[in-house]
Design a protein around this motif. Sequence first.
Motif, PDB file in Angstrom:
ATOM      1  N   LEU A 158       0.835  -1.203   0.000  1.00 52.11           N
ATOM      2  CA  LEU A 158       0.000   0.000   0.000  1.00 52.11           C
ATOM      3  C   LEU A 158       0.871   1.254   0.000  1.00 52.11           C
ATOM      4  N   ALA A 159       1.944   1.193   0.800  1.00 51.91           N
ATOM      5  CA  ALA A 159       2.845   2.349   0.865  1.00 51.91           C
ATOM      6  C   ALA A 159       3.589   2.533  -0.454  1.00 51.91           C
ATOM      7  N   ARG A 160       3.927   1.430  -1.116  1.00 54.03           N
ATOM      8  CA  ARG A 160       4.599   1.539  -2.425  1.00 54.03           C
ATOM      9  C   ARG A 160       3.684   2.210  -3.444  1.00 54.03           C
ATOM     10  N   VAL A 161       2.407   1.824  -3.435  1.00 53.61           N
ATOM     11  CA  VAL A 161       1.444   2.429  -4.353  1.00 53.61           C
ATOM     12  C   VAL A 161       1.333   3.927  -4.077  1.00 53.61           C
ATOM     13  N   GLU A 162       1.226   4.272  -2.800  1.00 52.12           N
ATOM     14  CA  GLU A 162       1.100   5.697  -2.445  1.00 52.12           C
ATOM     15  C   GLU A 162       2.374   6.459  -2.836  1.00 52.12           C
ATOM     16  N   ARG A 163       3.531   5.841  -2.621  1.00 48.27           N
ATOM     17  CA  ARG A 163       4.795   6.519  -2.927  1.00 48.27           C
ATOM     18  C   ARG A 163       4.938   6.766  -4.423  1.00 48.27           C
ATOM     19  N   ILE A 164       4.645   5.755  -5.251  1.00 53.65           N
ATOM     20  CA  ILE A 164       4.844   5.940  -6.681  1.00 53.65           C
ATOM     21  C   ILE A 164       3.862   6.970  -7.233  1.00 53.65           C
ATOM     22  N   GLN A 165       2.676   7.040  -6.641  1.00 52.38           N
ATOM     23  CA  GLN A 165       1.727   8.066  -7.071  1.00 52.38           C
ATOM     24  C   GLN A 165       2.243   9.464  -6.715  1.00 52.38           C
ATOM     25  N   GLN A 166       2.757   9.592  -5.497  1.00 49.52           N
ATOM     26  CA  GLN A 166       3.288  10.890  -5.084  1.00 49.52           C
ATOM     27  C   GLN A 166       4.476  11.299  -5.939  1.00 49.52           C
ATOM     28  N   GLN A 167       5.336  10.322  -6.249  1.00 55.14           N
ATOM     29  CA  GLN A 167       6.517  10.635  -7.042  1.00 55.14           C
ATOM     30  C   GLN A 167       6.160  10.936  -8.494  1.00 55.14           C
ATOM     31  N   PHE A 168       5.104  10.321  -8.985  1.00 48.70           N
ATOM     32  CA  PHE A 168       4.748  10.502 -10.394  1.00 48.70           C
ATOM     33  C   PHE A 168       3.816  11.691 -10.599  1.00 48.70           C
ATOM     34  N   ASN A 169       2.835  11.833  -9.750  1.00 48.03           N
ATOM     35  CA  ASN A 169       1.827  12.883  -9.945  1.00 48.03           C
ATOM     36  C   ASN A 169       2.303  14.210  -9.372  1.00 48.03           C
ATOM     37  N   GLN A 261       0.465  12.066 -14.594  1.00 47.81           N
ATOM     38  CA  GLN A 261      -0.868  11.515 -14.355  1.00 47.81           C
ATOM     39  C   GLN A 261      -0.765   9.988 -14.288  1.00 47.81           C
ATOM     40  N   LEU A 262      -0.892   9.486 -13.071  1.00 48.64           N
ATOM     41  CA  LEU A 262      -0.799   8.041 -12.840  1.00 48.64           C
ATOM     42  C   LEU A 262      -1.964   7.625 -11.958  1.00 48.64           C
ATOM     43  N   GLN A 263      -2.913   6.931 -12.554  1.00 46.11           N
ATOM     44  CA  GLN A 263      -4.047   6.444 -11.776  1.00 46.11           C
ATOM     45  C   GLN A 263      -3.603   5.294 -10.869  1.00 46.11           C
ATOM     46  N   GLU A 264      -4.447   5.015  -9.843  1.00 42.14           N
ATOM     47  CA  GLU A 264      -4.081   3.958  -8.892  1.00 42.14           C
ATOM     48  C   GLU A 264      -3.913   2.611  -9.575  1.00 42.14           C
ATOM     49  N   LEU A 275      -4.188  -5.837  -8.086  1.00 44.72           N
ATOM     50  CA  LEU A 275      -5.016  -4.635  -8.214  1.00 44.72           C
ATOM     51  C   LEU A 275      -5.844  -4.353  -6.977  1.00 44.72           C
ATOM     52  N   ARG A 276      -5.964  -5.333  -6.047  1.00 40.45           N
ATOM     53  CA  ARG A 276      -6.746  -5.052  -4.845  1.00 40.45           C
ATOM     54  C   ARG A 276      -6.106  -3.943  -3.999  1.00 40.45           C
ATOM     55  N   TYR A 277      -4.798  -3.705  -4.188  1.00 35.25           N
ATOM     56  CA  TYR A 277      -4.171  -2.588  -3.484  1.00 35.25           C
ATOM     57  C   TYR A 277      -4.627  -1.253  -4.064  1.00 35.25           C
ATOM     58  N   CYS A 278      -5.230  -1.294  -5.227  1.00 37.70           N
ATOM     59  CA  CYS A 278      -5.749  -0.096  -5.881  1.00 37.70           C
ATOM     60  C   CYS A 278      -7.236  -0.267  -6.143  1.00 37.70           C
ATOM     61  N   VAL A 279      -7.920  -1.039  -5.288  1.00 33.29           N
ATOM     62  CA  VAL A 279      -9.256  -1.505  -5.613  1.00 33.29           C
ATOM     63  C   VAL A 279     -10.272  -0.391  -5.706  1.00 33.29           C
ATOM     64  N   VAL A 280     -10.093   0.692  -4.948  1.00 29.65           N
ATOM     65  CA  VAL A 280     -11.067   1.784  -5.008  1.00 29.65           C
ATOM     66  C   VAL A 280     -11.101   2.373  -6.396  1.00 29.65           C
ATOM     67  N   GLU A 281      -9.902   2.661  -6.952  1.00 29.14           N
ATOM     68  CA  GLU A 281      -9.849   3.196  -8.304  1.00 29.14           C
ATOM     69  C   GLU A 281     -10.192   2.125  -9.324  1.00 29.14           C
ATOM     70  N   ALA A 282      -9.836   0.874  -9.007  1.00 28.37           N
ATOM     71  CA  ALA A 282     -10.101  -0.190  -9.964  1.00 28.37           C
ATOM     72  C   ALA A 282     -11.587  -0.330 -10.212  1.00 28.37           C
TER      73      ALA A 282
END
Length: 623
Positions: A158-169, A261-264, A275-282
Amino acid sequence: MMRLARMAFLLASTLTIASTMAAEEAQSVEDISKQINSLQTQYENFSGNIAQLEQQKQKLEDQLANLRKRNDELENARQAALDEMNKRYQLLVEDPTIDIVSAQNAYKEAVMAHQQNKENIKTQVNLLEAKNKELQQARVSKHSLINEIEVLKEQRNLARVERIQQQFNQKGTIEVSQSIVCDREETLSQCETRGKLLAKQKASKQYLSQLFDQLSESELARTNREKASPNVQILGSQVVSNGFSGQGNYGVKLSVELRGQLQETQACTLLDVDLRYCVVEAKKDEGSADGETAASIDPSVMHKLTVRSNVYDDEVLIDGVSYGSTPLEVMLPAGEHEVDVVKFGYSGYNNTIILKDANVIRVELEKAAYSFTKGEKIQDVLYRDVRGPELVVVPAGRFKMGDLSGNGLPNERPAQTKEIEQSFGISETEITVASFRNFVEDTAYVTDAEKSGTCAVLSEGKPIFNANINWREPGFQQKPESPVVCVSYNDAKAYVDWLSQKSGAKYRLPTEAEWEYAARAGTETDYWWGQNVGVDKANCRACGTPWSNVSSAPVASFKRNPWGLFDTVGNVWEWARNEADGTSSVRGGAWNFAPSLARVSTRMELPSDFASNYIGFRVIREQ
């Protein structure tokens, strides 16, 4: 024991899951990785610690045995001293000069030595009992530590997903220069516009490349870049300099402001995680192949769905409702529908479709290595109107057992080919509270946990033995159809012995090979439906169900596997035995354990008298 790190998931009450860091300040990927490494070191040390405790226990048992042997010797010495003293007293009647003091002292010393040895035995028993508790605590701490490690891995993803979004967006500005040759057919204004457009395209490409270079997991993200197709947004641009040359060339230097622009869902794809780590956006992004989402389709419109298969007497289920056998034509509202086609003796078909027009599904079911009539089950009458558990037939066959995907623990390796020589019946669900109550009421049986007050619960990752917890009151609400918990391997064996005695058939607990064979149901993936646990498919921690990390679910709350078994993934761990050495273990994962521990090959060795509110069992009946 050091307090284990805590992982918090906030689960949605709907069918979706909103996995977030809890109210505490979010930890970085690096911090979580350090915790995992620290706990992993502890886990690796546990085997040595447990071996040391077992040696200490054995030494105490040997000392106790010696004391008890010594007790017999001292009792014999005391009796001999008493006989000698009585003999002296009889002689004293005839000869008053006889010395009886030495005999009295010898008897006194023998009595005192005997009494002291008894005290030593009592002390040794207490020491052995304390060591047993210490050893049991170490064993349960070991398997709870596995869970904490896996939960932290969930948190890290979950933290990796949040980090890559912060770094990309993030926003940035880049200067680019672009020169073009104006076409003879275009005006100077058109040439200028085209030059600036090409400059912006160049800026976008360079900025996207820079974003990938700056990612913490740049190499992995680049490997999966084509699968995710992230992009950048141009927020604005400013001309730094521009002009035309005498040869009809136009040059421009632009300062372009951009944002990644990087979606979850794209974040999960770049990181190659479920993808369940990004399930809300999925859920929001999920749609048909051409990008149309289920939400954009008018559900008031009805479309015809036709389902055909290569077999007869099958069963079609749409959104969990049976519509009979193929060929089938049915009118359904536009939108998303889940279609299953099943027949005993054949591999199942499962697919989710977006219905936006008339559709035809052609299903090819493959014959399995066994054949029996649709719905064949076994259920014995035990006494009066009491019946045994419902069982489904599992055929003889060969399968690969153990870690087949590389995601497993060391005790799942090496993978081996196993032969199941005889078909057997296995309970289609975990044994329920109602079924276990029939056994207790008929036999007045008392479980290990009730006798010793040692049903374990996990509290903030730590195993705690609670004397007030047992199979009747496991610490959460349960129904008669809930799986019975707080039962040890010994308790489960007593139950199957009772089934055998009442039915006249041979019941027993499954071997690990039989359990995994039935749970796999002909598959070679981590879960019988695939490599990822998904959402709302089983009851485990952070699996998106109303029961996740709260309690067990009533049995059969989720779909059967292809061979007709419910809940082989999650809900409660299930007892099995190792054929090689006869030791007991648990399989299948549980409602409060990480999804990665609900894989079909995961196994944890536990002592046969251990009980907890996340362990139950299912049974086997021999043919």
